[in-house]
Design a protein around this motif. Sequence first.
Motif, PDB file in Angstrom:
ATOM      1  N   LEU A  74     -44.152 -12.518 -41.002  1.00  0.00           N
ATOM      2  CA  LEU A  74     -45.146 -13.206 -41.541  1.00  0.00           C
ATOM      3  C   LEU A  74     -44.894 -14.200 -42.606  1.00  0.00           C
ATOM      4  N   ARG A  75     -43.643 -13.581 -43.600  1.00  0.00           N
ATOM      5  CA  ARG A  75     -43.052 -14.416 -44.487  1.00  0.00           C
ATOM      6  C   ARG A  75     -42.501 -15.742 -44.167  1.00  0.00           C
ATOM      7  N   MET A  76     -42.053 -15.613 -42.730  1.00  0.00           N
ATOM      8  CA  MET A  76     -41.423 -16.742 -42.148  1.00  0.00           C
ATOM      9  C   MET A  76     -42.592 -17.716 -41.759  1.00  0.00           C
ATOM     10  N   ASN A  77     -43.532 -17.485 -41.056  1.00  0.00           N
ATOM     11  CA  ASN A  77     -44.628 -18.374 -40.859  1.00  0.00           C
ATOM     12  C   ASN A  77     -45.276 -18.850 -42.053  1.00  0.00           C
ATOM     13  N   GLN A  78     -45.306 -18.159 -43.079  1.00  0.00           N
ATOM     14  CA  GLN A  78     -46.022 -18.583 -44.324  1.00  0.00           C
ATOM     15  C   GLN A  78     -45.172 -19.731 -44.899  1.00  0.00           C
ATOM     16  N   ALA A  79     -43.793 -19.449 -45.049  1.00  0.00           N
ATOM     17  CA  ALA A  79     -42.784 -20.396 -45.346  1.00  0.00           C
ATOM     18  C   ALA A  79     -43.000 -21.791 -44.494  1.00  0.00           C
ATOM     19  N   LEU A  86     -28.117 -21.714 -43.811  1.00  0.00           N
ATOM     20  CA  LEU A  86     -29.398 -22.391 -43.211  1.00  0.00           C
ATOM     21  C   LEU A  86     -30.625 -21.457 -43.213  1.00  0.00           C
ATOM     22  N   CYS A  87     -31.523 -22.147 -43.699  1.00  0.00           N
ATOM     23  CA  CYS A  87     -33.156 -21.273 -43.851  1.00  0.00           C
ATOM     24  C   CYS A  87     -33.521 -20.796 -42.331  1.00  0.00           C
ATOM     25  N   PRO A  88     -33.795 -19.659 -42.280  1.00  0.00           N
ATOM     26  CA  PRO A  88     -34.472 -19.326 -40.850  1.00  0.00           C
ATOM     27  C   PRO A  88     -35.976 -19.968 -40.668  1.00  0.00           C
ATOM     28  N   ALA A  89     -36.628 -20.187 -41.740  1.00  0.00           N
ATOM     29  CA  ALA A  89     -37.945 -20.692 -41.548  1.00  0.00           C
ATOM     30  C   ALA A  89     -38.047 -22.098 -41.537  1.00  0.00           C
ATOM     31  N   CYS A  90     -37.531 -22.881 -42.329  1.00  0.00           N
ATOM     32  CA  CYS A  90     -37.564 -24.397 -42.279  1.00  0.00           C
ATOM     33  C   CYS A  90     -36.524 -25.261 -41.463  1.00  0.00           C
ATOM     34  N   ASP A  91     -35.546 -24.102 -41.085  1.00  0.00           N
ATOM     35  CA  ASP A  91     -34.217 -24.753 -40.617  1.00  0.00           C
ATOM     36  C   ASP A  91     -33.507 -25.799 -41.138  1.00  0.00           C
ATOM     37  N   ARG A  92     -33.464 -25.686 -42.577  1.00  0.00           N
ATOM     38  CA  ARG A  92     -32.766 -26.751 -43.468  1.00  0.00           C
ATOM     39  C   ARG A  92     -31.807 -26.058 -44.118  1.00  0.00           C
ATOM     40  N   GLU A  93     -30.544 -26.580 -44.367  1.00  0.00           N
ATOM     41  CA  GLU A  93     -29.545 -25.883 -45.179  1.00  0.00           C
ATOM     42  C   GLU A  93     -29.957 -26.044 -46.685  1.00  0.00           C
ATOM     43  N   ALA A  94     -30.588 -25.302 -47.103  1.00  0.00           N
ATOM     44  CA  ALA A  94     -31.352 -25.350 -48.490  1.00  0.00           C
ATOM     45  C   ALA A  94     -31.626 -24.049 -48.927  1.00  0.00           C
ATOM     46  N   ALA A  95     -30.922 -22.840 -48.314  1.00  0.00           N
ATOM     47  CA  ALA A  95     -31.082 -21.483 -48.706  1.00  0.00           C
ATOM     48  C   ALA A  95     -29.817 -20.818 -49.554  1.00  0.00           C
ATOM     49  N   GLY A 149     -39.241 -21.866 -49.925  1.00  0.00           N
ATOM     50  CA  GLY A 149     -39.877 -20.514 -50.706  1.00  0.00           C
ATOM     51  C   GLY A 149     -39.458 -19.223 -49.779  1.00  0.00           C
ATOM     52  N   PHE A 150     -38.945 -19.373 -48.627  1.00  0.00           N
ATOM     53  CA  PHE A 150     -38.838 -18.128 -47.697  1.00  0.00           C
ATOM     54  C   PHE A 150     -37.691 -17.105 -48.755  1.00  0.00           C
ATOM     55  N   HIS A 151     -38.013 -15.989 -48.673  1.00  0.00           N
ATOM     56  CA  HIS A 151     -37.098 -15.126 -49.296  1.00  0.00           C
ATOM     57  C   HIS A 151     -36.911 -13.784 -48.593  1.00  0.00           C
ATOM     58  N   LEU A 152     -35.794 -13.232 -48.692  1.00  0.00           N
ATOM     59  CA  LEU A 152     -35.572 -11.935 -47.913  1.00  0.00           C
ATOM     60  C   LEU A 152     -34.868 -11.083 -49.355  1.00  0.00           C
ATOM     61  N   SER A 153     -35.293  -9.759 -48.914  1.00  0.00           N
ATOM     62  CA  SER A 153     -34.625  -9.028 -50.424  1.00  0.00           C
ATOM     63  C   SER A 153     -33.936  -7.841 -49.674  1.00  0.00           C
ATOM     64  N   SER A 154     -33.611  -7.681 -49.014  1.00  0.00           N
ATOM     65  CA  SER A 154     -32.453  -6.483 -48.295  1.00  0.00           C
ATOM     66  C   SER A 154     -31.592  -7.050 -47.201  1.00  0.00           C
ATOM     67  N   SER A 155     -30.807  -6.224 -47.001  1.00  0.00           N
ATOM     68  CA  SER A 155     -29.758  -6.143 -45.965  1.00  0.00           C
ATOM     69  C   SER A 155     -30.286  -6.111 -44.633  1.00  0.00           C
ATOM     70  N   ALA A 156     -31.301  -5.268 -44.501  1.00  0.00           N
ATOM     71  CA  ALA A 156     -32.118  -5.056 -43.128  1.00  0.00           C
ATOM     72  C   ALA A 156     -32.860  -6.410 -42.897  1.00  0.00           C
ATOM     73  N   GLU A 157     -33.507  -6.925 -43.944  1.00  0.00           N
ATOM     74  CA  GLU A 157     -34.576  -8.267 -43.657  1.00  0.00           C
ATOM     75  C   GLU A 157     -33.539  -9.305 -43.276  1.00  0.00           C
ATOM     76  N   VAL A 177     -33.751 -11.416 -39.158  1.00  0.00           N
ATOM     77  CA  VAL A 177     -34.020 -12.878 -38.925  1.00  0.00           C
ATOM     78  C   VAL A 177     -32.592 -13.353 -38.257  1.00  0.00           C
ATOM     79  N   GLY A 178     -31.485 -12.484 -37.835  1.00  0.00           N
ATOM     80  CA  GLY A 178     -30.520 -12.967 -37.282  1.00  0.00           C
ATOM     81  C   GLY A 178     -29.303 -13.612 -38.175  1.00  0.00           C
ATOM     82  N   LEU A 179     -29.193 -13.330 -39.183  1.00  0.00           N
ATOM     83  CA  LEU A 179     -28.303 -13.673 -40.216  1.00  0.00           C
ATOM     84  C   LEU A 179     -27.347 -12.722 -39.840  1.00  0.00           C
ATOM     85  N   PRO A 180     -25.909 -12.803 -40.332  1.00  0.00           N
ATOM     86  CA  PRO A 180     -24.855 -12.050 -40.530  1.00  0.00           C
ATOM     87  C   PRO A 180     -25.127 -11.143 -41.889  1.00  0.00           C
ATOM     88  N   THR A 181     -24.821  -9.888 -41.760  1.00  0.00           N
ATOM     89  CA  THR A 181     -25.056  -9.026 -43.020  1.00  0.00           C
ATOM     90  C   THR A 181     -23.730  -8.794 -43.674  1.00  0.00           C
TER      91      THR A 181
END
Length: 325
Positions: free
Chosen positions: A180-185, A230-239, A267-275, A279-283
């Motif tokens: 949901l946060r990804m879609n909102q972002a 790379l931001c998983p939401a907007c696909d920009r290298e800005a995260a 403005g997409f944000h993640l707040s834990s390793s599980a999150e 989204v498919g990023l390495p932990t």
Amino acid sequence: MESPVTFDRLYEGAKRFARLAMEAHAEQDQEVFLLHAGVSVERLAKAALARVHPTLLTEVNGKDDMLLHFAGAVSKPPARLRTIGASTAIGRLRKMKVLPEKSKTSSEADELDGLIELRNGVAHLGTDDVQDYLGTFVATVDRLLPHLGQEAGSFWESWSDAVQVVLDDRADRLQKDVRLRMNQARHRFRTRFADLPEGAVDGVEQAVSERGLIVVEVGPEKALFQTLSLCPACDREAAALFLAVDQDSALFDMDLTAEGLLCGLCGFHLSSSAEVEAVGLPTTVQFSVEDLTRIVTDASDPAERLATIRLSLPTVKRADAHDSW
């Protein structure tokens, strides 16, 4: 004379306030969300009643002006237009089996009543209630649209993907929250940069992006870093990907654990390793002291900052030209 209270006007008003509600929820403005979501539900409920017959919008209070007007017996509407409120409209739809009735085994009706009550509270006094009614709002609209003969895609428009995430009962809570946060972002990104000339977004991306490994904070048990991602939401290298390492790690070949992410564009944000994992990023990522480009800590003196870093991240034991960083 055409009545100012028509199905089309009620339905279009419900769409407009639904969009405002979704935008407010994306900005985490709970009061504005409750206000707009409640108005959207009220207008959609009234549109559902008007679709059956406009007389269903009249109050039963002994006055016949609105009843006669809606029935077509009097063409001129009364000077003061007054229709039923949200609770009455919902109650009539429950009797018509369009919306679920209250029962001991289901809380859906109670949650809808709670949404309307909080909408009224926000309108008059404000509210400190932090309960999220997005699921209730979306589920209510989802029940009403088929009765109105309307498609969900035409109602929600650009918010359709986010709504599908909310309605998906197959994903667990964490996955739904992240999606949901990804879609909102993504929606924020499209809205913010839709009118900019071609190439302008690239310039903004470069302005908010900082490469390398940055020391953000040093605590008694671990240190916090950030690096560009790379931001998983907007696909920009800005995260900024936030990484942590405990005090037992050596400066060389540090295994850093990803603990969060924040994109400077959408403005997409993640707040834990599980999150982060969701989204498919390495932990876990590996860096060394050679990758450090900047240090930002509470200490004001550079020498003090370096000493603090050394205390938190023990010096590597091998002899190397970089030991004296």
